[in-house]
Scaffold this motif. Structure first.
Motif, PDB file in Angstrom:
ATOM      1  N   SER B  56      56.453  -5.840  49.897  1.00  0.00           N
ATOM      2  CA  SER B  56      57.327  -4.880  49.255  1.00  0.00           C
ATOM      3  C   SER B  56      58.244  -5.562  48.259  1.00  0.00           C
ATOM      4  O   SER B  56      58.411  -6.790  48.278  1.00  0.00           O
ATOM      5  CB  SER B  56      58.127  -4.103  50.301  1.00  0.00           C
ATOM      6  OG  SER B  56      58.923  -5.002  51.021  1.00  0.00           O
ATOM      7  N   GLN B  57      58.794  -4.747  47.390  1.00  0.00           N
ATOM      8  CA  GLN B  57      59.615  -5.277  46.309  1.00  0.00           C
ATOM      9  C   GLN B  57      60.663  -4.247  45.929  1.00  0.00           C
ATOM     10  O   GLN B  57      60.360  -3.073  45.762  1.00  0.00           O
ATOM     11  CB  GLN B  57      58.729  -5.573  45.082  1.00  0.00           C
ATOM     12  CG  GLN B  57      59.486  -5.952  43.834  1.00  0.00           C
ATOM     13  CD  GLN B  57      60.186  -7.310  43.973  1.00  0.00           C
ATOM     14  OE1 GLN B  57      59.534  -8.312  44.286  1.00  0.00           O
ATOM     15  NE2 GLN B  57      61.495  -7.334  43.781  1.00  0.00           N
ATOM     16  N   GLU B  58      61.896  -4.686  45.835  1.00  0.00           N
ATOM     17  CA  GLU B  58      62.930  -3.797  45.327  1.00  0.00           C
ATOM     18  C   GLU B  58      63.017  -3.965  43.827  1.00  0.00           C
ATOM     19  O   GLU B  58      63.014  -5.093  43.326  1.00  0.00           O
ATOM     20  CB  GLU B  58      64.278  -4.143  45.953  1.00  0.00           C
ATOM     21  CG  GLU B  58      64.568  -3.297  47.175  1.00  0.00           C
ATOM     22  CD  GLU B  58      66.043  -3.374  47.532  1.00  0.00           C
ATOM     23  OE1 GLU B  58      66.720  -2.327  47.466  1.00  0.00           O
ATOM     24  OE2 GLU B  58      66.508  -4.485  47.835  1.00  0.00           O
ATOM     25  N   MET B  59      63.043  -2.828  43.131  1.00  0.00           N
ATOM     26  CA  MET B  59      63.092  -2.913  41.680  1.00  0.00           C
ATOM     27  C   MET B  59      64.223  -2.053  41.154  1.00  0.00           C
ATOM     28  O   MET B  59      64.394  -0.910  41.557  1.00  0.00           O
ATOM     29  CB  MET B  59      61.764  -2.451  41.081  1.00  0.00           C
ATOM     30  CG  MET B  59      61.730  -2.571  39.559  1.00  0.00           C
ATOM     31  SD  MET B  59      60.187  -1.964  38.865  1.00  0.00           S
ATOM     32  CE  MET B  59      59.093  -3.302  39.230  1.00  0.00           C
ATOM     33  N   LYS B  60      65.001  -2.639  40.254  1.00  0.00           N
ATOM     34  CA  LYS B  60      66.037  -1.860  39.604  1.00  0.00           C
ATOM     35  C   LYS B  60      65.493  -1.469  38.235  1.00  0.00           C
ATOM     36  O   LYS B  60      65.251  -2.312  37.378  1.00  0.00           O
ATOM     37  CB  LYS B  60      67.300  -2.721  39.437  1.00  0.00           C
ATOM     38  CG  LYS B  60      68.510  -1.913  39.010  1.00  0.00           C
ATOM     39  CD  LYS B  60      69.608  -2.874  38.593  1.00  0.00           C
ATOM     40  CE  LYS B  60      70.915  -2.588  39.335  1.00  0.00           C
ATOM     41  NZ  LYS B  60      71.905  -3.658  39.036  1.00  0.00           N
ATOM     42  N   LEU B  61      65.272  -0.146  38.091  1.00  0.00           N
ATOM     43  CA  LEU B  61      64.707   0.341  36.830  1.00  0.00           C
ATOM     44  C   LEU B  61      65.839   0.701  35.889  1.00  0.00           C
ATOM     45  O   LEU B  61      66.761   1.420  36.258  1.00  0.00           O
ATOM     46  CB  LEU B  61      63.863   1.595  37.069  1.00  0.00           C
ATOM     47  CG  LEU B  61      62.367   1.476  37.288  1.00  0.00           C
ATOM     48  CD1 LEU B  61      61.735   2.859  37.209  1.00  0.00           C
ATOM     49  CD2 LEU B  61      61.716   0.518  36.289  1.00  0.00           C
TER      50      LEU B  61
END
Ligand SMILES: Nc1nc2c(ncn2[C@@H]2O[C@H](COP(=O)(O)OP(=O)(O)O)[C@@H](O)[C@H]2O)c(=O)[nH]1
Ligand SMILES: [Mg+2]
Lengths: 502, 174
Positions: B56-61
């Protein structure tokens, strides 16, 4: 760390950040905090992209500027919504200070942008509205043009305001020829036009519309059409007068086919009627003579030996009379059969008319006996003429024997013959029972007999034969009659039929 | 696990629903009122991405809402620079906005050859499904960077999360 760039003069009125290649804040102006995207305080040493999301992703550009590969970079009109919901706009411009440092200048452009926004807003709204309007107009136009039914819109007084392609094709008029014209230019039905387009008419009754009204119309080149219209009154806007909208479909061909069908049906019905009339006539007319014959034959078989010759003779005469009568009936049936089949021929010959008439009257008089008197008169001098003697015989014997048949005993019958120019005229007048008016028009139909014939027997064929014989001469027959007074037939025949003047 | 920040842009004619799509995606809201965007506004949204291998990966768009293209004004290329992906939006009720999609994709990929592209046929709620299906077969777009074409509605929320997530996923696994 020595800051070489600190010598650079930056006016107080500007807000700025000085960052290095990693976007770490090295120096900042006093009120730079107002442009950040976060409540937290921006300090030197922080990564600028955490406070300025605009900087995310442009590391490459920053490096290019610092390294001198790129002159400068600008981001205009960046929007920031502040904690108090107030929106500010600012421009960012990036400039190289030295090989390690970049200056980012912030310029508040809120006023200009707000002004721009209201202009853009208005322009875009108008553009959107126009786009939707033209689209819906196109949509409807396309449907109207492509539909197979004719469309017409008129004012309440009948002036044509809109038509579609099909209307033009159907009525063969161009749009310019129909617009602003009265709808009576194509709809012919006067009654309809009058009912709809008279002044002071109560329009409200047309609001619910009318379906499938057949109206006769005509095209530009005068061709007649039958159009099935549905129409109703439509109020498009309160401020505008209502309009009549018509949708029409050409049913001319359908109607013609229907008429053709009805004709065939009528013909068939007529034939059927003819058949049943024939059967009832024959069964009626043949029964009497046949039973007379069979009765006389039976009597002769059983009693001939005992009877006087006179009595035997009486019965033999009766048989003979009855067979003659039936032969005549059959003859009539055959003639009319030939006429129906178109096989009755017209063969005019040179005829001495006065001789012919005298002979014929004598024959009929002989059969009628002395209870009737036929008076023959020639009203002027007769030239030899061309007529079909067989057909003329049919005409005169039938008219005379009818006259006798329907006259009281001692009745007098007049046959008058005259010649005028190219025509010869025969008039047969009796003083008999007459023909009721309602029967006069059906007089020449096969098997038709007047209501007042009572017990007088007959086939109902005589006059049909007369009529056909007259028709073959291209002549004319007229009747005038009054019940209880008498009947007069007038026959006019052209005298040189088919023979020139020879 | 470190959060990664990525920039994506919204591109399309004015009024197609770019701002509304972001608003739906970020704030879960929709308004019928049209307020035209000027300049650029950046919104942030955290995404939790997960791949087939359970990584999993947290992404700030960072979502760039750019002033829409009009007859008079093209999109400023500076806004597009450094973007990892683009959401190209058309309005299904305005044919001309769909006709511009291809050119808009092209413009973006010229500046960002590595960028991922997703296309939104927006305002799908205004057409019935039959018309939508017809549209999608008649406006088939093909581009190597194209992640997918979605019929979306900012009004109902249809396909809004999926289109952003799909784009983010593509950026992550690029
Ligand atoms: N019915 C419907 N209207 C929408 C949708 N998305 C946007 N709109 C409306 O379209 C107009 C323009 O939207 P906006 O997001 O400002 O478009 P932008 O110029 O591309 O940012 C606004 O009035 C929105 O309410 C949608 O999915 N369905
Ligand atoms: Mg917008």
């Amino acid at each position: 760390m020595v800051m070489q760039f600190s010598q650079i003069f930056i006016p107080n009125s500007l807000e700025y950040l000085v960052v290095n290649e990693q976007l770490t804040v090295v120096k900042k102006s006093a009120k730079i905090q107002q442009f950040t995207d976060d409540q937290e305080n921006l300090k030197t040493g922080d990564n600028a992209s955490l406070f300025f999301p605009e900087l995310v992703g442009i590391d490459g550009i920053v490096q290019d500027i610092i390294s001198g590969k790129r002159e400068q970079f600008e981001l205009k009109g960046v929007t920031r919504t502040l904690g108090n919901k107030k929106t500010i706009y600012f421009d960012l411009s990036f400039e190289r200070i030295d090989p390690q440092h970049l200056l980012i200048l912030f310029t508040d452009v809120t006023q200009e942008m707000e002004l721009g926004q209201s202009l853009v807003q208005r322009a875009n709204e108008v553009e959107l509205l126009l786009s939707h309007l033209s689209k819906s107009e196109n949509y409807i136009k396309q449907i109207l043009t492509s539909m197979g039914d004719a469309l017409l819109v008129t004012t309440p007084s009948g002036t044509i305001k809109t038509i579609n392609q099909t209307t033009q094709q159907l009525f063969k008029y161009s749009e310019a020829e129909l617009l602003e014209q009265f709808i009576g230019k194509i709809i012919q039905d006067q009654e309809f036009l009058f009912s709809l387009y008279s002044p002071n008419i109560d329009l409200s009754q047309y609001q619910q519309g009318f379906q499938n009204i057949e109206l006769s119309c005509h095209t530009k080149n005068g061709e007649s059409l039958i159009i099935e219209f549905s129409y109703s009154l439509i109020q498009i806007a309160n401020s505008r007068q209502p309009v009549f909208v018509y949708l029409g479909r050409d049913i001319t061909q359908k109607k013609a086919a229907e008429a053709e069908m009805n004709k065939a049906l009528a013909k068939e019905k007529e034939l059927n009627e003819l058949k049943s009339r024939f059967i009832s006539m024959t069964s009626h007319e043949f029964r009497n003579p046949l039973s007379s014959i069979s009765m006389s034959v039976e009597l002769l078989e059983n009693f001939a030996n005992q009877w006087t010759p006179e009595k035997r003779d009486k019965h033999l005469k009766r048989i003979k009379h009855c067979t003659e009568h039936m032969t005549n009936l059959l003859e009539d049936v055959l003639v009319i059969g030939r006429a129906e089949a178109g096989k009755l021929e017209f063969n005019p010959v040179k005829l001495d008319l006065s001789y012919f008439c005298r002979e014929l009257v004598e024959e009929v008089q002989l059969i009628a006996g002395d209870k009737y008197h036929i008076k023959l008169q020639f009203l002027n001098e007769l030239q030899p003429i061309n007529l079909d003697d067989k057909l003329l015989r049919h005409i005169l014997t039938n008219l005379l024997s009818n006259a006798i048949k329907y006259s009281p005993e001692q009745g007098e019958i007049d046959l008058k013959v005259s010649q005028e120019g190219e025509l010869v005229q025969f008039t047969v007048q009796d003083h008999g029972i007459g023909i009721p008016v309602e029967d006069q028009e059906r007089l020449f139909e096969c098997f038709h007999r007047s209501k007042n014939v009572g017990e007088i027997s007959g086939t109902g064929l005589g006059l049909s034969i007369v009529k056909r014989a007259v028709d073959l001469h291209q002549g004319e027959i007229k009747v005038s009659s009054e019940v209880g007074v008498g009947t007069c037939f007038e026959v006019l025949l052209p005298i040189n039929n088919g023979m020139g003047n020879g | 696990m470190a959060v990664i920040s990525k920039k994506i842009c919204m591109v399309g004619d004015f009024g197609v629903g770019k701002t509304s799509l972001i608003r739906r995606f970020v704030e879960r809201q929709f308004s019928d009122r049209y307020l035209s965007t000027v300049g650029v506004k950046i919104s942030r949204k955290m995404l939790e991405l997960q791949d087939a291998q359970q990584q999993s990966q947290e992404m700030k768009l960072m979502i760039w809402d750019i002033e829409g293209q009009t007859k008079f004004k093209a999109i400023a290329p500076s806004y597009l620079q450094g973007a990892n992906g683009v959401l190209v939006v058309g309005d299904v009720t305005r044919q001309e906005t769909l006709e511009h999609l291809e050119e808009q994709i092209h413009k973006f990929t010229e500046i960002n050859p590595q960028g991922a592209v997703a296309v939104a046929f927006n305002k799908a709620d205004l057409l019935d499904s039959e018309e939508m299906a017809y549209l999608q077969t008649h406006f088939q777009l093909s581009h190597p960077a194209l992640v997918g074409t979605f019929s979306t509605s900012a009004k109902t929320g249809k396909n809004v999360d999926p289109i952003f997530e799909q784009l983010a996923y593509q950026i992550w696994h690029h």
